[in-house]
Scaffold this active site. Sequence first.
Site, short mmCIF file in Angstrom:
data_model
loop_
_atom_site.label_atom_id
_atom_site.label_comp_id
_atom_site.label_asym_id
_atom_site.label_seq_id
_atom_site.Cartn_x
_atom_site.Cartn_y
_atom_site.Cartn_z
N ARG A 199 -0.09 -8.39 14.34
CA ARG A 199 -0.69 -7.49 13.34
C ARG A 199 -1.45 -8.31 12.29
O ARG A 199 -2.53 -7.89 11.84
CB ARG A 199 0.40 -6.64 12.68
N ARG A 214 11.36 -0.01 10.94
CA ARG A 214 10.17 0.20 11.76
C ARG A 214 10.18 -0.79 12.93
O ARG A 214 10.32 -2.00 12.72
CB ARG A 214 8.91 -0.03 10.93
N ARG A 223 11.11 -5.25 4.53
CA ARG A 223 10.91 -3.85 4.89
C ARG A 223 11.61 -3.50 6.21
O ARG A 223 12.11 -2.39 6.38
CB ARG A 223 9.39 -3.56 5.01
N ARG A 240 -9.76 0.32 9.18
CA ARG A 240 -9.21 -0.99 9.55
C ARG A 240 -10.20 -1.79 10.37
O ARG A 240 -9.88 -2.92 10.76
CB ARG A 240 -7.95 -0.78 10.38
N LYS A 243 0.85 -1.21 0.00
CA LYS A 243 0.00 0.00 0.00
C LYS A 243 0.88 1.26 0.00
O LYS A 243 0.69 2.14 -0.83
CB LYS A 243 -0.94 0.01 1.22
P1 AMP Z 1 0.61 0.94 9.07
O1 AMP Z 1 1.72 1.91 8.82
O2 AMP Z 1 -0.63 1.20 8.26
O3 AMP Z 1 1.07 -0.50 8.99
O4 AMP Z 1 0.16 1.17 10.59
C1 AMP Z 1 1.06 0.95 11.66
C2 AMP Z 1 0.28 0.79 12.97
O5 AMP Z 1 -0.47 1.99 13.24
C3 AMP Z 1 -0.77 -0.33 12.95
O6 AMP Z 1 -0.22 -1.59 13.26
C4 AMP Z 1 -1.72 0.16 14.05
O7 AMP Z 1 -1.17 -0.07 15.34
C5 AMP Z 1 -1.72 1.67 13.83
N1 AMP Z 1 -2.79 2.07 12.88
C6 AMP Z 1 -2.62 2.58 11.63
N2 AMP Z 1 -3.80 2.81 11.04
C7 AMP Z 1 -4.76 2.44 11.95
C8 AMP Z 1 -6.19 2.42 11.94
N3 AMP Z 1 -6.88 2.80 10.86
N4 AMP Z 1 -6.82 1.97 13.05
C9 AMP Z 1 -6.14 1.59 14.13
N5 AMP Z 1 -4.80 1.55 14.21
C10 AMP Z 1 -4.10 1.98 13.13
#
Ligand code: AMP
Length: 188
Positions: A146, A134, A128, A89, A14
Amino acid sequence: MKYYVLFGPPGAGKGTQAGAMAERFHLCHISTGELLRSEIAAGTPLGMEAKALIDAGNLVPDEVVEGMIEAKFDSVKGVDGFLLDGFPRTVAQADALKDMVARRGESVTACVSLMIPDALVHERIAHRAQLEGRADDARDEVVSNRIQNYHSKTEPLIAYYKAAGLYCEIDGVGTIDEVRERIFKVMA
Ligand code: AMP
């Protein structure tokens, strides 16, 4: 205005594809994960609250991310729409998005879903972790949590957007260019 949801499991690509999509279709790319990481880096109260949850591979509360999205909708001008990456999400977030967009007299344009098999999820995240460093990519138990959260809380959105007639699935296996061309074709 267009309101695209960019959907997919962790590691589906994404973040990799979002920049090109936003540029091509003049969209504002909003990544809730990136916004949360900025809050953590800036040491804000919201960031402090989110850090423990993110580091453990858990979702932050729906109201937190919904507030961040609405603030962007209110403040960003001069684009043809928004590309939502990592949001919604949960089904509750999808309902909140529907309401937010409806209050603006609009509707969600499409859910563009990048699909990769589970086996590739682990491989992509390990790759990654080396490139981006990260914290939530580095520990196996966090990655597994996750993925589990994705299956239990996020995957139901596939049925949600299918029922709404908005779901477009794209094969996320291939080179970055190949996947981008597939995405552009469905968005054109
Ligand atoms: P990402 O960069 O999209 O993988 O997001 C990293 C982390 O941020 C996720 O594992 C969640 O802990 C938190 N996060 C990101 N987007 C959301 C969302 N829409 N709802 C809840 N937690 C989120």
